[in-house]
Write a protein that holds these residues in place. Structure first.
Motif, PDB file in Angstrom:
ATOM      1  N   LYS A 170       0.799  -1.222   0.000  1.00 46.14           N
ATOM      2  CA  LYS A 170       0.000   0.000   0.000  1.00 46.14           C
ATOM      3  C   LYS A 170       0.835   1.278   0.000  1.00 46.14           C
ATOM      4  CE  LYS A 170      -4.129   1.852   2.254  1.00 46.14           C
ATOM      5  NZ  LYS A 170      -5.114   1.639   3.342  1.00 46.14           N
ATOM      6  N   ARG A 179      -6.949   3.431  -3.529  1.00 51.09           N
ATOM      7  CA  ARG A 179      -8.399   3.254  -3.380  1.00 51.09           C
ATOM      8  C   ARG A 179      -8.823   1.869  -3.849  1.00 51.09           C
ATOM      9  NH1 ARG A 179      -8.605   8.635  -5.146  1.00 51.09           N
ATOM     10  NH2 ARG A 179      -9.087   7.998  -7.289  1.00 51.09           N
ATOM     11  N   ASP A 182      -7.850  -0.569  -1.273  1.00 46.57           N
ATOM     12  CA  ASP A 182      -8.765  -0.512  -0.133  1.00 46.57           C
ATOM     13  C   ASP A 182     -10.035  -1.312  -0.418  1.00 46.57           C
ATOM     14  OD1 ASP A 182      -7.149   0.995   1.507  1.00 46.57           O
ATOM     15  OD2 ASP A 182      -7.973   2.925   0.838  1.00 46.57           O
ATOM     16  N   TYR A 186     -11.228  -4.440   1.721  1.00 43.37           N
ATOM     17  CA  TYR A 186     -12.585  -4.497   2.274  1.00 43.37           C
ATOM     18  C   TYR A 186     -13.242  -5.828   1.910  1.00 43.37           C
ATOM     19  CZ  TYR A 186     -17.504  -3.481   3.064  1.00 43.37           C
ATOM     20  OH  TYR A 186     -18.810  -3.541   3.485  1.00 43.37           O
TER      21      TYR A 186
END
Length: 217
Positions: A170, A179, A182, A186
């Motif tokens: 990251k 993004r 992420d 998630y």
């Protein structure tokens, strides 16, 4: 704004006439965020993106998509932990999430009406078997506790490895790629929650099954 008693229903709703005292008819509604507002063509994409978000989507076919969090995800956040899944996004046909699908609008706008955040759509699942297994687990998991345990441990080890590698990556990424990462993280965390939920359900189900077998004997 105002209201008046319903004395006569429109023809298309005439079957509700016996219940008109209990019916509320709404009119004059409009999703203004789905209008062009200077962006030109692209009604289909705008309609999909604005439907549950009430947000005018950014006109782009690249990675910088932007709409808004959809109302179903506000409900999912409110009920988090109270249901097995926060939300289930289901569809009838496959739709890609990248590229230009409608006059300069990303395919993500056309193919997702559920948005977790303003730049993260929730693509629908179109495979009935995948939905069934997500909701109820696989046959092997249900019938063989030993296989269920081994499979769960295998999945957890893969998730741990993926999370570790993703976190180390990251810091070297740009904003757009972070993004996307992420979103990936998630999804992994969502899988973890599902595994934990299934394990809790199975832990409850096992004593019940044992008790039933004892009664039958």
């Amino acid at each position: 704004l105002g209201s008046t008693p319903l004395t006569e229903l429109p023809r298309i709703s005439s079957a509700l006439t016996p219940f008109r005292g209990d019916v509320t008819m709404l009119g004059g509604l409009c999703c203004d965020s789905g209008r062009e507002h200077g962006d030109g063509s692209g009604d289909h994409a705008r309609a999909g993106a604005a439907y549950l978000t009430a947000t005018h989507p950014r006109k782009t076919s690249g990675k910088d998509i932007k709409a808004g969090t959809s109302i179903d995800q506000f409900a999912a956040a409110y009920f988090e932990g109270k249901t097995r899944f926060g939300s289930l996004e289901l569809g009838c046909e496959e739709g890609i999430q990248g590229g230009n699908c409608d006059n300069g609008y990303s395919c993500a706008y056309s193919n997702s009406i559920s948005w977790r955040t303003q730049d993260t759509p929730n693509p629908p699942e179109i495979r009935p078997r995948a939905v069934f297994e997500r909701m109820f687990g696989t046959a092997d998991e249900e019938k063989d506790p030993a296989k269920r345990q081994r499979f769960g441990e295998f999945r957890r080890s893969i998730l741990d490895l993926a999370l570790g590698e993703a976190q180390s990556l990251k810091s070297s990424l740009g904003g757009a790629d972070r993004r996307k990462l992420d979103e990936y993280l998630y999804a992994i965390r969502d899988v973890e929650k599902r595994i934990q939920s299934i394990e809790r359900d199975n832990a409850v189900r096992a004593p019940v099954k044992t008790a039933l077998q004892t009664i039958q004997v």
